[in-house]
Write a protein that holds these residues in place. Structure first.
Motif, PDB file in Angstrom:
ATOM      1  N   SER A 111      59.433  48.548  50.309  1.00 51.90           N
ATOM      2  CA  SER A 111      59.781  49.070  48.983  1.00 51.90           C
ATOM      3  C   SER A 111      59.896  50.591  48.969  1.00 51.90           C
ATOM      4  N   ARG A 112      59.390  51.241  50.019  1.00 47.23           N
ATOM      5  CA  ARG A 112      59.449  52.698  50.090  1.00 47.23           C
ATOM      6  C   ARG A 112      59.950  53.124  51.459  1.00 47.23           C
ATOM      7  N   ASP A 113      60.407  54.366  51.549  1.00 48.52           N
ATOM      8  CA  ASP A 113      60.918  54.825  52.837  1.00 48.52           C
ATOM      9  C   ASP A 113      60.081  55.942  53.454  1.00 48.52           C
ATOM     10  N   ASN A 114      58.965  56.303  52.846  1.00 51.91           N
ATOM     11  CA  ASN A 114      58.137  57.380  53.391  1.00 51.91           C
ATOM     12  C   ASN A 114      57.039  56.812  54.281  1.00 51.91           C
ATOM     13  N   LEU A 115      57.474  56.058  55.284  1.00 51.38           N
ATOM     14  CA  LEU A 115      56.541  55.389  56.173  1.00 51.38           C
ATOM     15  C   LEU A 115      56.446  56.116  57.497  1.00 51.38           C
ATOM     16  N   LEU A 116      55.280  56.038  58.121  1.00 54.82           N
ATOM     17  CA  LEU A 116      55.117  56.627  59.443  1.00 54.82           C
ATOM     18  C   LEU A 116      55.338  55.598  60.542  1.00 54.82           C
ATOM     19  N   LYS A 117      54.824  54.409  60.350  1.00 53.62           N
ATOM     20  CA  LYS A 117      55.020  53.383  61.345  1.00 53.62           C
ATOM     21  C   LYS A 117      55.084  52.016  60.700  1.00 53.62           C
ATOM     22  N   MET A 118      55.780  51.098  61.366  1.00 48.64           N
ATOM     23  CA  MET A 118      55.893  49.709  60.930  1.00 48.64           C
ATOM     24  C   MET A 118      55.682  48.813  62.139  1.00 48.64           C
ATOM     25  N   ALA A 119      55.232  47.617  61.878  1.00 48.94           N
ATOM     26  CA  ALA A 119      54.877  46.742  62.991  1.00 48.94           C
ATOM     27  C   ALA A 119      54.990  45.281  62.605  1.00 48.94           C
TER      28      ALA A 119
ATOM     29  N   TRP B  48      46.224  53.831  65.965  1.00 45.81           N
ATOM     30  CA  TRP B  48      46.065  52.380  66.100  1.00 45.81           C
ATOM     31  C   TRP B  48      47.403  51.663  66.007  1.00 45.81           C
ATOM     32  N   PRO B  49      48.353  51.967  66.869  1.00 45.03           N
ATOM     33  CA  PRO B  49      49.697  51.432  66.723  1.00 45.03           C
ATOM     34  C   PRO B  49      49.799  49.907  66.768  1.00 45.03           C
ATOM     35  N   LEU B  50      48.989  49.248  67.575  1.00 47.04           N
ATOM     36  CA  LEU B  50      49.081  47.795  67.672  1.00 47.04           C
ATOM     37  C   LEU B  50      47.779  47.120  67.234  1.00 47.04           C
ATOM     38  N   SER B  51      47.044  47.803  66.396  1.00 42.37           N
ATOM     39  CA  SER B  51      45.815  47.227  65.860  1.00 42.37           C
ATOM     40  C   SER B  51      45.930  47.108  64.349  1.00 42.37           C
ATOM     41  N   PRO B  52      45.416  46.036  63.764  1.00 42.72           N
ATOM     42  CA  PRO B  52      45.485  45.899  62.304  1.00 42.72           C
ATOM     43  C   PRO B  52      44.832  47.070  61.567  1.00 42.72           C
ATOM     44  N   GLU B  53      43.853  47.721  62.212  1.00 41.97           N
ATOM     45  CA  GLU B  53      43.177  48.855  61.563  1.00 41.97           C
ATOM     46  C   GLU B  53      44.130  50.003  61.249  1.00 41.97           C
ATOM     47  N   GLY B  54      45.264  50.038  61.912  1.00 45.28           N
ATOM     48  CA  GLY B  54      46.196  51.133  61.728  1.00 45.28           C
ATOM     49  C   GLY B  54      47.164  50.960  60.567  1.00 45.28           C
TER      50      GLY B  54
ATOM     51  N   ALA C 201      54.579  44.016  68.055  1.00 39.72           N
ATOM     52  CA  ALA C 201      55.444  45.151  68.364  1.00 39.72           C
ATOM     53  C   ALA C 201      55.369  46.142  67.216  1.00 39.72           C
ATOM     54  N   MET C 202      55.569  47.420  67.515  1.00 42.39           N
ATOM     55  CA  MET C 202      55.549  48.443  66.484  1.00 42.39           C
ATOM     56  C   MET C 202      56.574  49.528  66.781  1.00 42.39           C
ATOM     57  N   ILE C 203      56.905  50.264  65.745  1.00 47.42           N
ATOM     58  CA  ILE C 203      57.863  51.339  65.885  1.00 47.42           C
ATOM     59  C   ILE C 203      57.433  52.490  64.977  1.00 47.42           C
ATOM     60  N   TYR C 204      57.591  53.710  65.471  1.00 47.80           N
ATOM     61  CA  TYR C 204      57.388  54.886  64.641  1.00 47.80           C
ATOM     62  C   TYR C 204      58.709  55.134  63.906  1.00 47.80           C
TER      63      TYR C 204
END
Length: 122
Positions: free
Chosen positions: A25-33, A102-108, A47-50
């Motif tokens: 819903s927003r575009d000001n994201l740092l990372k998505m996974a 925490w790129p591939l951890s739920p904590e992130g 998998a994740m991406i910055y």
């Protein structure tokens, strides 16, 4: 928080392919996974991406078979190929607006979609 909606799950035979999509819903994201969860287990980073650039990262169990990509700053894709029965799980989209840790951890991640089921039959 960000509202995330996944689509594209379904049933497929082993060896087949599926594409998952996640709309934010927003575009000001740092990372998505993408994460997945097996019954009775913790969520596992797939998998994740910055969003602003950088190398994607993948979980060991899917390397070489899944590819993460983005379309603009609000849509996340997961191309899954050579699917195995052990890929059967609920797949979740996740996003973070304020942390690259925490790129591939739920904590992130602080925002989660409702999940989409992927079922692979052998």
């Amino acid at each position: 928080q960000v509202h995330l909606v996944e689509s594209g799950g379904g049933s497929v035979q082993a060896g087949g392919s599926l594409k998952l999509s996640c709309s934010a819903s927003r575009d000001n994201l740092l990372k998505m996974a993408w994460f997945r969860q097996f019954p009775g287990k913790e969520r596992e980073g797939v998998a994740m991406i910055y969003v602003r650039g950088g190398e994607p990262r993948y979980g060991d169990s899917i390397k070489g078979r899944f590819t993460i990509s983005q379309v603009g700053a609000k849509t996340l894709l997961l191309h899954m190929s050579a699917l195995k029965s052990e890929d059967t799980a609920m797949y979740y989209c996740a996003a973070s607006q304020d942390s690259v840790a925490w790129p591939l951890s739920p904590e992130g991640y602080d925002s989660w979609g409702q999940g989409t089921q992927v079922t692979v039959s052998s």
